[in-house]
Design a protein around this motif. Structure first.
Motif, mmCIF file in Angstrom:
data_model
loop_
_atom_site.group_PDB
_atom_site.id
_atom_site.type_symbol
_atom_site.label_atom_id
_atom_site.label_comp_id
_atom_site.label_asym_id
_atom_site.label_seq_id
_atom_site.Cartn_x
_atom_site.Cartn_y
_atom_site.Cartn_z
ATOM 1 N N ARG A 56 69.325 26.906 124.118
ATOM 2 C CA ARG A 56 69.618 28.336 124.118
ATOM 3 C C ARG A 56 70.584 28.786 125.236
ATOM 4 N N VAL A 70 83.005 34.178 119.027
ATOM 5 C CA VAL A 70 82.283 33.086 119.735
ATOM 6 C C VAL A 70 82.609 31.892 119.638
ATOM 7 N N TRP A 83 73.743 26.778 114.546
ATOM 8 C CA TRP A 83 73.675 27.637 115.393
ATOM 9 C C TRP A 83 73.647 29.009 115.080
ATOM 10 N N ARG A 84 72.959 30.117 115.806
ATOM 11 C CA ARG A 84 72.795 31.258 115.582
ATOM 12 C C ARG A 84 73.297 32.230 116.853
ATOM 13 N N ILE A 85 74.117 33.237 116.464
ATOM 14 C CA ILE A 85 74.419 34.084 117.558
ATOM 15 C C ILE A 85 73.962 35.549 117.320
ATOM 16 N N CYS A 86 73.408 36.226 118.256
ATOM 17 C CA CYS A 86 72.710 37.404 118.254
ATOM 18 C C CYS A 86 73.268 38.240 119.308
ATOM 19 N N ASP A 96 73.527 39.913 114.043
ATOM 20 C CA ASP A 96 72.768 38.356 113.913
ATOM 21 C C ASP A 96 73.645 37.700 112.861
ATOM 22 N N SER A 97 74.270 36.520 113.316
ATOM 23 C CA SER A 97 74.927 35.707 112.446
ATOM 24 C C SER A 97 74.194 35.198 111.507
ATOM 25 N N TYR A 132 82.887 30.961 115.631
ATOM 26 C CA TYR A 132 82.518 32.042 114.771
ATOM 27 C C TYR A 132 83.156 33.308 114.987
ATOM 28 N N LEU A 143 74.088 38.277 124.917
ATOM 29 C CA LEU A 143 74.640 37.416 123.850
ATOM 30 C C LEU A 143 73.673 36.295 123.774
ATOM 31 N N ILE A 145 72.864 32.412 122.273
ATOM 32 C CA ILE A 145 73.330 31.420 121.155
ATOM 33 C C ILE A 145 72.268 30.634 121.164
ATOM 34 N N ALA A 163 84.260 34.003 124.387
ATOM 35 C CA ALA A 163 83.732 35.168 123.898
ATOM 36 C C ALA A 163 84.317 36.389 124.177
#
Length: 279
Positions: A56, A70, A83-86, A96-97, A132, A143, A145, A163
């Motif tokens: 993370r 991003v 991955w997940r981007i919040c 929230d991606s 993304y 942010l 990731i 970003a």
């Protein structure tokens, strides 16, 4: 083509990288491979997180920043990496991606049948990158990731994090843009005539013409030139939604490599020629 579809295929810039202004934290394999290396435009200073299949990265700012894109560049992501981007503002989730592939594989129509296995990445010889595009710009002061890889790599690695807000000119670039694949290897002849090569870095050069800039975009380009000059790097993507194979070729972390002249092509219409070189 609808206006939204047209915008999806137009040239995009992330001209100002606000990730460089953030307080960044995350795991590191050693004192020399911390996440702060992602804020340096260098191929040799890398972030490396070892020991697990998850990682993370957390970025925070004292004031909110606009985020529309991003990117994690020059990574070692496998075809199974996700991955997940919040994004958060005042501790409230504003975007929230969801979970998606970091480096998506080629689509069926992009595969070289007989050579590429199913799931082959669309990067050719270039290091994989995660990219993304948010559906809209969001204001956030934090942010997160999150990265996963079922292949359980020895470590995650990336050389640059981008970003920031996205600039899409009102009119696309002119036809005839050029992409040059440059090799810095040095060649010489030995006494017996053998051609010898000392391997060097490989990079890309992009030449584009913005032949129909509105007054708003002329002003925006002037701001980008004034703030970045020949010093600061930024992200540019010529065909962001034209398939991963094409996007991989035409997405660069780059710098301006010469002065830029803006000319007035007609009333309230301007033109500029831009030469960029990969960092």
């Amino acid at each position: 083509m609808s206006d939204s579809a047209s915008r999806a295929h137009r040239l995009r810039f992330v001209p100002f990288n606000v990730a460089d202004e953030a307080l960044i934290s995350g795991p590191s394999a050693s004192a020399d491979t911390g996440p702060e290396n992602l804020q340096v435009a260098s191929r040799s200073d890398v972030w490396r997180a070892a020991g697990d299949s998850t990682a993370r990265l957390a970025l925070s700012w004292t004031k909110s920043r606009q985020i529309g894109c991003v990117a994690l560049l020059r990574g070692n992501f496998s075809a199974t990496a996700q991955w997940r981007i919040c994004a958060y503002f005042d501790d409230a989730l504003v975007f929230d991606s969801g979970i998606s592939a970091v480096a998506p594989p080629k689509k069926l129509g992009e595969l070289d049948w007989g050579f590429d296995p199913l799931g082959a990445r669309a990067f050719g010889g270039a290091p994989p990158f995660g990219l993304y595009w948010l559906p809209r710009s969001v204001a956030c002061d934090c942010l997160l990731i999150d990265l996963w890889d079922a292949a359980k790599p020895e470590f995650f690695e990336a050389a640059r994090l981008v970003a920031g807000e996205v600039w899409i000119p009102d009119y696309n670039l002119s036809r005839g843009f050029g992409l040059t694949f440059s090799d810095l290897s040095k060649q010489s002849r030995a006494a017996d005539g053998t051609l010898r090569t000392d391997a060097g870095a490989k990079l890309r050069k992009l030449s584009i013409q913005l032949g129909n800039l509105s007054e708003r975009d002329r002003s925006r380009l002037a701001e980008v030139i004034g703030r970045n000059g020949l010093v600061k790097d930024f992200l540019v993507s010529v065909s962001p939604q034209a398939g991963m194979r094409r996007a991989a070729d035409y997405t660069l972390l780059a710098k301006f490599i010469r002065d830029i002249a803006q000319t007035q092509a007609s009333h309230l219409r301007y033109a500029a020629s831009i030469d960029l070189e990969e960092v």
